[in-house]
Design a protein around this motif. Structure first.
Motif, short mmCIF file in Angstrom:
data_model
loop_
_atom_site.label_atom_id
_atom_site.label_comp_id
_atom_site.label_asym_id
_atom_site.label_seq_id
_atom_site.Cartn_x
_atom_site.Cartn_y
_atom_site.Cartn_z
N HIS A 87 -21.73 -20.22 -49.78
CA HIS A 87 -21.60 -21.66 -49.51
C HIS A 87 -20.25 -21.99 -48.88
CE1 HIS A 87 -25.24 -23.58 -51.04
NE2 HIS A 87 -25.28 -22.66 -51.98
N VAL A 88 -19.18 -21.39 -49.40
CA VAL A 88 -17.85 -21.67 -48.84
C VAL A 88 -17.79 -21.24 -47.38
CG1 VAL A 88 -15.42 -20.99 -48.93
CG2 VAL A 88 -16.62 -21.60 -51.03
N ALA A 89 -18.27 -20.02 -47.10
CA ALA A 89 -18.23 -19.53 -45.72
C ALA A 89 -19.11 -20.37 -44.80
CB ALA A 89 -18.68 -18.07 -45.69
N PHE A 90 -20.29 -20.72 -45.27
CA PHE A 90 -21.22 -21.47 -44.41
C PHE A 90 -20.70 -22.87 -44.11
CE2 PHE A 90 -24.70 -24.56 -44.08
CZ PHE A 90 -25.33 -24.08 -42.94
N TRP A 91 -20.33 -23.62 -45.15
CA TRP A 91 -19.95 -25.02 -44.94
C TRP A 91 -18.62 -25.14 -44.22
CZ3 TRP A 91 -23.69 -28.25 -45.08
CH2 TRP A 91 -24.76 -28.07 -45.94
N THR A 92 -17.69 -24.22 -44.50
CA THR A 92 -16.42 -24.25 -43.77
C THR A 92 -16.64 -23.97 -42.29
OG1 THR A 92 -15.27 -23.46 -45.75
CG2 THR A 92 -14.09 -23.28 -43.66
N THR A 93 -17.46 -22.97 -42.00
CA THR A 93 -17.76 -22.65 -40.60
C THR A 93 -18.49 -23.79 -39.92
OG1 THR A 93 -17.90 -20.31 -41.20
CG2 THR A 93 -18.83 -20.95 -39.09
N LEU A 94 -19.42 -24.42 -40.64
CA LEU A 94 -20.19 -25.52 -40.06
C LEU A 94 -19.27 -26.69 -39.69
CD1 LEU A 94 -22.93 -26.77 -39.34
CD2 LEU A 94 -23.07 -27.61 -41.70
N VAL A 95 -18.30 -26.99 -40.55
CA VAL A 95 -17.38 -28.10 -40.26
C VAL A 95 -16.62 -27.83 -38.98
CG1 VAL A 95 -15.27 -29.24 -41.06
CG2 VAL A 95 -17.16 -28.87 -42.65
N PHE A 96 -16.10 -26.62 -38.82
CA PHE A 96 -15.34 -26.30 -37.61
C PHE A 96 -16.26 -26.24 -36.39
CE2 PHE A 96 -12.10 -25.18 -40.63
CZ PHE A 96 -10.93 -25.45 -39.95
N PHE A 97 -17.49 -25.81 -36.59
CA PHE A 97 -18.46 -25.79 -35.48
C PHE A 97 -18.70 -27.21 -34.97
CE2 PHE A 97 -22.82 -26.19 -33.98
CZ PHE A 97 -22.88 -25.17 -33.04
N VAL A 98 -18.86 -28.15 -35.91
CA VAL A 98 -19.08 -29.54 -35.53
C VAL A 98 -17.84 -30.11 -34.84
CG1 VAL A 98 -19.48 -31.87 -36.42
CG2 VAL A 98 -20.80 -29.95 -37.32
N LEU A 99 -16.66 -29.80 -35.37
CA LEU A 99 -15.43 -30.28 -34.75
C LEU A 99 -15.32 -29.81 -33.30
CD1 LEU A 99 -12.77 -29.81 -37.58
CD2 LEU A 99 -13.62 -31.97 -36.67
N GLU A 100 -15.65 -28.54 -33.08
CA GLU A 100 -15.52 -28.00 -31.73
C GLU A 100 -16.58 -28.57 -30.79
OE1 GLU A 100 -14.91 -23.60 -29.82
OE2 GLU A 100 -16.52 -23.89 -31.27
N ARG A 101 -17.82 -28.66 -31.26
CA ARG A 101 -18.90 -29.11 -30.38
C ARG A 101 -18.83 -30.61 -30.08
NH1 ARG A 101 -18.74 -24.47 -30.22
NH2 ARG A 101 -20.44 -22.97 -30.02
N THR A 102 -18.22 -31.38 -30.98
CA THR A 102 -18.10 -32.82 -30.74
C THR A 102 -16.85 -33.17 -29.95
OG1 THR A 102 -17.00 -33.10 -32.89
CG2 THR A 102 -19.39 -33.44 -32.81
N GLY A 103 -16.05 -32.17 -29.63
CA GLY A 103 -14.85 -32.42 -28.84
C GLY A 103 -13.73 -33.07 -29.61
N SER A 104 -13.77 -33.00 -30.95
CA SER A 104 -12.73 -33.59 -31.76
C SER A 104 -11.41 -32.87 -31.54
CB SER A 104 -13.11 -33.52 -33.24
OG SER A 104 -12.05 -33.93 -34.06
N THR A 105 -10.32 -33.64 -31.47
CA THR A 105 -9.01 -33.02 -31.27
C THR A 105 -8.56 -32.28 -32.52
OG1 THR A 105 -7.92 -35.06 -31.95
CG2 THR A 105 -8.31 -34.74 -29.59
N GLY A 106 -8.89 -32.83 -33.70
CA GLY A 106 -8.57 -32.16 -34.95
C GLY A 106 -7.09 -31.84 -35.10
N GLU A 107 -6.23 -32.78 -34.72
CA GLU A 107 -4.81 -32.50 -34.72
C GLU A 107 -4.30 -32.13 -36.11
OE1 GLU A 107 -2.98 -32.09 -32.16
OE2 GLU A 107 -4.58 -32.64 -30.78
N SER A 108 -4.80 -32.80 -37.15
CA SER A 108 -4.33 -32.49 -38.50
C SER A 108 -4.73 -31.09 -38.92
CB SER A 108 -4.89 -33.51 -39.49
OG SER A 108 -6.32 -33.48 -39.49
N VAL A 109 -5.81 -30.57 -38.37
CA VAL A 109 -6.26 -29.21 -38.70
C VAL A 109 -5.49 -28.18 -37.90
CG1 VAL A 109 -8.23 -27.64 -38.67
CG2 VAL A 109 -8.55 -30.02 -39.33
N LEU A 110 -5.20 -28.51 -36.63
CA LEU A 110 -4.58 -27.55 -35.73
C LEU A 110 -3.07 -27.55 -35.80
CD1 LEU A 110 -6.84 -28.19 -32.63
CD2 LEU A 110 -7.04 -26.33 -34.29
N ASP A 111 -2.48 -28.56 -36.41
CA ASP A 111 -1.02 -28.62 -36.48
C ASP A 111 -0.47 -27.38 -37.18
OD1 ASP A 111 -0.93 -30.98 -35.19
OD2 ASP A 111 -0.68 -32.22 -36.98
#
Length: 339
Positions: free
Chosen positions: A133-157
């Motif tokens: 579950h941890v691997a799947f949901w964590t990966t899914l969140v980042f997949f959505v961030l990337e595919r939606t074009g989110s800048t995700g500055e707080s994650v990438l800082d």
């Protein structure tokens, strides 16, 4: 420059952990040389070494991403932009979440007086399910961030201040003082328990701990051994294989001795339990009766105490081996600098 601000050394150690062992020494030597070539001109122009190192490593970027560029390792599971942040977060969650889930499952099974087979089966199932579950949901969140074009500055800082401290700094004076102060509180608490008591009784104090020479000898013996270990670790300045083994032996020995005392009824004072029973009155008696399937209130408390006597030494063992691994991963930088 303060020990905690040695950005070049900390950056090299972080990069080292992301490099394959076969090519680690050569690549680290190149990175160290590259950093020095950029730092020295800045220092010659009057910039402090701390500021120069911080600027250079910040320009190199996140250590995992930089290490991947050195070995031409593709970062396409999530995408190059999010890969390093995803990997850092996933590693952290895979340490914390499964550990908490397994601990809660084991404690619940112990309170329910489950058999050894049931505890093992439930633990394995919870561990596998949590990791998935941890691997799947964590990966899914980042997949959505990337595919939606989110800048995700707080994650990438990322900044050099996030670099972990070198292994020798983690075994420094503050850690020694903290360990010795904590260990000194143990005999003081034991004396307080005997002379004054932790609970008002209206008469003579009733110790919580079994007031027997054997119990005191076991506990104080391990306190002395842990104090000696803390001093030796401070003098060595860093973790080694021998220290990790000794730490494991001490933790296992303490867990085995304390559990033996608990099972034989030599850890908690029976007079204290009788005092609690009398002071609890009818409400306590009803609780005791309502939890008979789990061995009564004292049975539940014994299960929780036994779980803690295993969990804390297990955490201490894991912490020692993790620090040894980090020291080994960062050891190449010191060797390179010595050359």
């Amino acid at each position: 420059m303060t020990a905690t601000a040695d950005y070049a050394e900390r950056y090299l150690a972080a990069v080292s952990r992301a490099l394959p062992a076969s090519s680690r020494p050569e690549l680290l030597a190149e990175v160290e040389s590259s950093i020095a070539e950029q730092v020295e001109p800045r220092v010659a122009r009057g910039e402090s070494r701390e500021d120069a190192e911080r600027h250079v490593v910040a320009a190199l970027g996140e250590p995992i991403a930089y290490a991947s560029s050195l070995i031409d390792r593709p970062m396409w599971l999530i995408g190059p932009r999010y890969y390093a942040a995803w990997l850092r977060l996933l590693r952290l969650l895979l340490v914390i979440v499964p550990l908490c889930a397994v601990g809660g499952s084991v404690l619940g099974q112990l309170i329910a007086r489950a058999s050894v087979g049931e505890v093992i089966g439930s633990t394995v199932a919870v561990l596998i399910g949590t990791i998935v579950h941890v691997a799947f949901w964590t990966t899914l969140v980042f997949f959505v961030l990337e595919r939606t074009g989110s800048t995700g500055e707080s994650v990438l800082d990322w900044s050099p201040d996030q670099l972990p401290l070198p292994a020798e700094h983690r075994a420094g004076r503050n850690e020694l003082i903290g360990s010795l102060v904590f260990l000194a509180l143990v005999p003081l608490a034991m004396l307080w328990d005997v002379l004054l008591g932790f609970f008002p009784t209206g008469a003579a104090p009733v110790p919580v701990l079994m007031p027997s020479p054997w119990t005191w000898t076991v506990i104080l013996g391990f306190v002395v051994l842990e104090a000696v270990f803390a001093v030796v670790l401070f003098l060595r300045r860093r973790w080694s294989m021998a220290l990790a083994v000794v730490n494991t032996v001490l933790a296992v020995g303490f867990a085995a001795a304390s559990l033996t005392l608990l099972i034989r009824g030599a850890l908690v004072n029976p007079e204290f339990m009788a005092f609690v029973t009398r002071a609890g009155g009818d409400g306590f008696a009803q609780g005791e009766q309502g939890s008979t399937a789990q061995g009564g209130v004292f049975g539940i408390l014994a299960a929780i105490l036994g779980f803690c006597l295993i969990a804390f030494p297990a955490w201490d063992i894991a912490d020692g081996w993790l620090k040894l691994r980090r020291a080994g991963a960062g050891g190449g930088t010191a060797a390179t600098r010595a050359e």
